[in-house]
Design a protein around this motif. Structure first.
Motif, mmCIF file in Angstrom:
data_model
loop_
_atom_site.group_PDB
_atom_site.id
_atom_site.type_symbol
_atom_site.label_atom_id
_atom_site.label_comp_id
_atom_site.label_asym_id
_atom_site.label_seq_id
_atom_site.Cartn_x
_atom_site.Cartn_y
_atom_site.Cartn_z
ATOM 1 N N UNK B 185 -36.928 -15.442 15.137
ATOM 2 C CA UNK B 185 -35.078 -15.356 15.317
ATOM 3 C C UNK B 185 -34.326 -15.922 14.448
ATOM 4 N N UNK B 186 -33.626 -15.988 12.980
ATOM 5 C CA UNK B 186 -32.611 -16.293 12.714
ATOM 6 C C UNK B 186 -31.771 -15.180 12.369
ATOM 7 N N UNK B 187 -30.347 -15.290 12.487
ATOM 8 C CA UNK B 187 -29.198 -14.753 12.435
ATOM 9 C C UNK B 187 -29.233 -14.388 10.887
ATOM 10 N N UNK B 188 -29.542 -15.502 9.920
ATOM 11 C CA UNK B 188 -30.059 -14.414 8.671
ATOM 12 C C UNK B 188 -31.449 -14.102 8.680
ATOM 13 N N UNK B 189 -32.208 -14.524 7.024
ATOM 14 C CA UNK B 189 -32.797 -13.146 6.976
ATOM 15 C C UNK B 189 -33.208 -15.064 6.562
ATOM 16 N N UNK B 190 -33.027 -15.965 5.690
ATOM 17 C CA UNK B 190 -33.763 -16.486 5.162
ATOM 18 C C UNK B 190 -32.695 -18.882 5.076
ATOM 19 N N UNK B 192 -32.606 -20.739 7.541
ATOM 20 C CA UNK B 192 -32.337 -21.003 8.801
ATOM 21 C C UNK B 192 -32.580 -21.571 9.239
ATOM 22 N N UNK B 193 -32.397 -22.215 11.136
ATOM 23 C CA UNK B 193 -33.791 -22.486 11.770
ATOM 24 C C UNK B 193 -33.262 -21.698 12.901
ATOM 25 N N UNK B 195 -33.872 -19.588 16.493
ATOM 26 C CA UNK B 195 -33.231 -19.136 17.695
ATOM 27 C C UNK B 195 -34.560 -19.811 18.303
ATOM 28 N N UNK B 260 -24.618 -24.113 20.195
ATOM 29 C CA UNK B 260 -23.820 -23.232 18.703
ATOM 30 C C UNK B 260 -25.589 -22.007 18.224
ATOM 31 N N UNK B 261 -26.454 -22.298 18.547
ATOM 32 C CA UNK B 261 -27.512 -21.560 18.035
ATOM 33 C C UNK B 261 -27.749 -20.084 19.124
ATOM 34 N N UNK B 266 -30.156 -15.344 25.585
ATOM 35 C CA UNK B 266 -30.299 -14.669 24.374
ATOM 36 C C UNK B 266 -31.245 -14.666 24.284
ATOM 37 N N UNK B 270 -34.936 -12.921 23.510
ATOM 38 C CA UNK B 270 -35.096 -12.860 22.800
ATOM 39 C C UNK B 270 -36.572 -13.217 22.676
ATOM 40 N N UNK B 273 -38.965 -10.186 22.967
ATOM 41 C CA UNK B 273 -39.427 -9.291 21.738
ATOM 42 C C UNK B 273 -40.043 -10.097 20.801
ATOM 43 N N UNK B 274 -40.694 -11.175 20.228
ATOM 44 C CA UNK B 274 -40.526 -11.696 19.289
ATOM 45 C C UNK B 274 -42.320 -11.984 19.971
#
Lengths: 751, 289
Positions: B185-190, B192-193, B195, B260-261, B266, B270, B273-274
């Protein structure tokens, strides 16, 4: 000039800065170096709030390789009780922002700077500077800064007769607000918060400054205004403007963030003291800690409407973070918030709140997206309560020619209604949506600006054209000016070179901001080109021995106006230029003006999202911006502006935010954890350009650079609400926040 | 302002010798995508850099006679991607390694570096743990093998002893009906680090899960092997109840932090879910393997 037969205006000519940029040869601020150059570095406060009792630089100065050390003693002081305005800035605050004086007001606030033979020595020397701090309690967030017992940043700032962190207020009023709400059938009042976000320019702040022993100073730096750099550096160092030559480097993004100085005055004093050219380059971390993002905010908006959808009253209260010095963009928030609508009764108030964070800087339509976010979300709720389509509600209340806006103007011909109607009819608005998908709309306004601009148009000896203007090009102004000059002169645009002059080679030009540049520079370039055409006709007339009135300029050639005036073969620009010496000397003209007539910009957006309800991730599926662009001189660049604004707003809406840790430090000072969108996050962003020419401009130009950001956060928020049936009242709508807000009931209803 | 030496030995013995002799002042350079960033940020100032990319054993990919793979610790993601067989056999491991950084970073970044960097959020680590990979390390006292999950000791720390260098990963031979997957899971699509990151490796026989391993990243000080989740899957037909039990085991295994991540709440949600999503992908692949 608005004829359909335009050859260059409205075409996507190859951008003049393209080859340099794609081959890596463009010289950005950090790309310049000089023989004998040394390196400057800033020592920054480790505390978010501290009184500076003393600074001992002796050990640093004694370190081998150190050539100069400066502190606030070396920067011109501006007493706090006497305002010294420079544009929208005040030198009292600029002086204290570039170098902390009485107090360090945020973590990362400069307290001293060192120049040394290498960056490593300069860094080492910074560690040897002894600063005696009295650490003070601090406040980062608005609610903390407004508490009755909040630490006061500036004793001299008073609100309602008492020391306060409210540093300024602004109010726009129209009609009778109480009477307006009394007429309403539906009244919705909601509160919102947004987080500070950074402009996200890729190029960090950098400069190279050389001060000679006679005081002559040259500054190479990346900014949105070389004249701003010159003026601020002059005021902060005491060197007269005539002795400073500020050379604009190619700029790697600004978006408003490079409308003030950080390093230039420090490098100037370091160079003056050391006798060497001094280079300074900020790290990304320094940019994120110590340069200006835009404000975080809390706001409350109340809107009343009658059953038929007429908005009868609107009230907004906007608290904006200024950072550590007064000057948040409350004018943009309070002024633009209700500007797209014809509302008889309006009160819009802004409050400027200081706290222990870096001073905010301009960011693309400063303040306006914050105001629009709150207003456009409440409008959505009003539409829902009245069971009216959200675009229909906006169309019904849209401002048009003759509407009196709360912030002052009576609008001339504007294209807002066209943006809304175009959106209403667009296939995007009717496209089907699936499960957990939603659609939102929002509109927005930005003032736009004119102001001082200078240009010189010169004909070269070989009959080509060099245009020099004075605004750094951050949005395509060189390409657009080349189109305009080629159109006016009737020549191929490849024969026109457009350059950005430095402060010694072109007349004063206000900084690149307010979406002013093409509006203003097109006016002075047009005037200059028309003078040049007059000269060309006069030279041809002289050669032919006829009156200048009897010559016309067409398709890049002079010809007699008819057989009755003489029967001569036409003369091209090159032919006339070749005879310039014999006919009167060099051909060229310059114009300097304070331009006026920049009318506001309007935009309406449609956003589709899908929510991953297990992870809380919001993805934008489709986005279309409809904007009144006046006249798109270079459409690809206009489209780029519109797309760029959408991306930045989507980032602001979904993931971007400054996160502070418990020590009052920014905890995500880099692009890994400060999450701007990446390309793969975005669908293709569609731009529908609607051309309602500005009647007050020779080519019909309206500023197009800022309004593309204004409606975005609201459009995204409204889309999320449409997808989930649940509204989030704070940004960013990041995955943890979205997931936290979802319960079984919400999800079942959304399915 | 200290000087820094750079060595690029061509043999492992030479590298181990120099690395051990520097007694903690040295850092290993594979792709450099972590160490160079740390050096630029002033986090580390090594006196010696030992570049291991000139050592053949650390840059090779070998498919062993029994069907396993040995991958050099310094093999870059891009090189592994181009291997004709690896991605067919270990799609989950490959996709995890290929998630490290950008396209440009992929030309340099290696699974070895990702593991030795010690980040609980390293993308390749949960997939390697799920794969049951072991590592070979060599130090002044010779060679040893250890499972991947035994390497991380905490954020930024490993259980390698002073002077030891990670040499290679060994992935076991594959049974028929076995495959794997990795999701993060990352907030962006690439760019990123993670979560949360989840690697699942499983074997299906006649629709029944006969073997499974689950690796979970970014939810504890080290990447976790979640045996309880695997146990819930093994013997099941990957029905909803079994998968829900495995998801619950993943949630129970989480010991994340609020940062911060992501928040504790959460990250914990997650993880479950993953697990479900990763199992679905791995099972689909296994059904075709």
């Amino acid at each position: 000039m608005n004829e359909i037969s335009n050859k260059w205006i409205g075409t996507n000519t190859i951008r003049p800065d393209g080859a340099d940029k794609v081959t890596g040869r463009a010289a950005y601020a950090a790309d310049t170096s000089m023989p004998g150059m040394i390196w400057g570095r800033v020592l920054r406060s480790p505390h978010p709030h501290a009184r500076i009792k003393s600074i001992d630089t002796s050990k640093a100065e004694a370190l081998q390789g150190v050539k100069a050390v400066v502190t606030s003693k070396d920067i011109v002081e501006f007493p706090v009780d006497k305002p010294v305005a420079l544009g929208i800035q005040d030198m009292r605050w600029m002086s204290r922002n570039v170098m902390a004086r009485e107090k360090a007001l945020f973590h990362g606030h400069p307290v001293a700077a060192v120049a040394a033979m290498s960056e490593a020595i300069a860094a080492e020397a910074c560690k040897l500077i002894e600063v005696d701090y009295e650490v003070l309690p601090w406040a980062i967030e608005i609610e903390d800064a407004l508490k009755p017992d909040a630490p006061i940043l500036h004793d001299f700032v008073q609100f309602e007769g008492k020391p306060s962190n409210i540093a300024g207020t602004l109010e726009h009023k129209l009609g009778d607000i109480e009477a307006g709400f009394a007429k309403a059938d539906v009244v919705i009042e909601r509160s919102f918060t947004t987080r500070p976000v950074h402009q996200g320019y890729i190029e960090t702040h950098a400069c190279l400054v050389s001060v000679l022993s006679d005081g002559k100073t040259t500054i190479w730096s990346s900014s949105q205004g070389q004249f701003m750099v010159r003026a601020m550096t002059s005021l902060l160092t005491g060197i007269p403007q005539s002795s400073i030559r500020a050379i604009p480097a190619e700029i790697g993004g600004g978006f408003g963030g490079k409308t003030i100085v950080y390093l230039e005055p420090l490098a100037t004093m370091l160079s003056k003291k050391s006798g060497r050219p001094v280079k300074m380059v900020m790290s990304r971390e320094e940019v994120m800690r110590a340069t200006g993002p835009t404000s975080g905010s809390t706001s409350t908006v109340k809107i009343g409407a009658t059953k038929d959808g007429t908005i009868v009253a609107a009230q907004g209260v906007f608290y904006l973070q200024a950072g550590c010095f007064p000057g948040s963009p409350i004018r943009g928030a309070a002024g633009c918030a209700f500007a797209p609508y014809n509302i008889a009764n309006v009160v819009s108030r802004g409050f400027d709140v200081v706290s222990n964070r870096s001073k905010v800087a301009a960011y693309r339509a400063p303040g306006a997206p914050i105001g629009a976010y709150a207003v456009e979300c409440v409008l959505d709720e009003v539409a829902e309560a009245l069971k009216i389509d959200p675009l229909d509600l906006r169309i019904k209340n849209a401002a048009r020619e003759g509407t009196k806006a709360a912030h002052g103007p009576v609008y001339p011909r504007i294209g807002l209604l066209e943006t809304m109607e175009s959106a209403r009819k667009h296939p995007h608005y009717k496209a089907p949506l699936g499960k957990f998908q939603g659609r939102g709309v929002a509109s927005g306004y930005w003032f736009n600006a004119g102001g001082e601009s200078s240009a010189q148009v010169n004909i070269t000896e070989d009959g080509n054209v060099v245009v020099t203007t004075g605004h750094p090009d951050i949005g395509g102004s060189r390409a657009a000016i080349a189109n305009i000059a080629a159109e006016l002169l009737g020549i191929d645009y490849r024969r026109v070179s457009v350059l950005i002059g430095d402060t010694a080679t072109v007349g004063y030009s206000n900084l690149t901001g307010g979406s002013r540049v093409l509006f203003a520079s097109a006016i002075v370039v047009t005037d200059s080109a028309e003078q040049v055409i007059g000269q060309l006709k006069a030279r041809a007339a002289k050669i032919w021995g006829i009156s200048a009135d009897a010559v016309v300029w067409e398709n890049g050639e002079a010809r007699p106006s008819g057989d009755h005036t003489g029967n001569f073969p036409t003369m091209t620009l090159a032919e006339i230029a070749a005879k310039a010496t014999e006919t009167g000397g060099p051909i060229g003209a310059g114009v300097q003006l304070n331009t006026t007539g920049a009318e506001g910009g309007f935009s309406t957006h449609i956003c589709d999202v899908e929510v991953d309800v297990d992870l809380g991730i919001v993805r934008v599926l489709r986005y279309t911006s409809f904007q009144d662009v006046g006249r798109a001189i270079h459409p690809a660049y206009v489209e780029g502006q519109i797309q760029g604004g959408a991306v930045q707003g989507i980032g602001w809406a979904l993931n971007e935010e400054y996160i502070y840790n418990k020590k009052g430090h920014v905890d995500n000072p880099g692009f890994l954890d400060y999450r701007m969108p990446v390309c793969s996050d975005m669908p293709m962003l569609d731009a529908v350009m609607i051309e309602i020419p500005n009647p007050k401009h020779p080519q019909g130009v309206r500023g197009v650079g800022e309004v593309p950001l204004v409606p975005v956060m609201a459009a995204v928020a409204n889309a999320v609400h449409s997808a989930l049936g649940k509204r989030y009242y704070s940004l960013p709508m990041s995955p943890p926040k979205v997931l936290e807000g979802l319960d079984e009931g919400t999800l079942q209803a959304a399915e | 302002m200290t000087d820094m030496r750079y060595l690029a030995p061509s043999t492992l013995d030479e590298a181990v010798g120099a690395f051990a002799a520097a007694a903690g002042a040295a850092r290993i350079l594979a792709g450099g995508t972590d160490i160079l960033v740390q050096m630029r940020a002033g986090m580390v100032q090594p006196g010696l850099i030992v570049d291991i990319k000139k050592i053949p054993e650390l840059t090779g990919i070998e498919e062993t006679a029994d069907g396993g793979f040995v991958i050099g610790a310094a093999v870059s993601g891009a090189v592994l991607y181009e291997h004709p067989r690896f991605g067919e056999v270990w799609p989950g491991v490959l996709e995890a390694i290929n998630l490290i950084g950008s396209t440009q970073v992929q030309g340099r970044a290696s699974a070895g570096g990702n593991l030795c960097n010690g980040s609980p959020a390293g993308d390749s680590v949960p997939a390697m743990i799920a794969a049951g990979a072991t590592v070979t390390v060599q130090g002044p006292n010779g060679r040893r093998q250890m499972p991947v999950e035994a390497v991380p000791a905490g954020p930024g720390r490993t259980n390698l002893t002073p002077g030891e260098i990670l040499v290679s990963f060994t992935l076991p031979p594959r049974a028929k009906g076995a495959s794997d997957a990795y999701l993060r899971m990352i907030p962006r699509t690439e760019m990123d680090i993670a979560v949360v990151g989840c690697g699942v490796n499983l074997t299906l026989k006649d629709g029944v899960c006969t073997a499974a391993r689950v690796g979970l990243g970014a939810v504890a000080p080290t990447v976790l092997l979640v045996e309880a989740a695997a146990k819930a899957l093994i013997g099941s037909k990957l029905d909803d109840a079994a998968i829900e039990t495995a998801a619950a085991a993943c949630r129970a295994a989480c010991r994340p932090i609020d940062d911060k991540r992501g928040t504790i709440v959460y990250r914990t949600k997650v993880a479950g879910v993953l697990l479900k999503r990763t199992v679905a992908i791995a099972a689909d692949r296994a059904g075709r393997a």
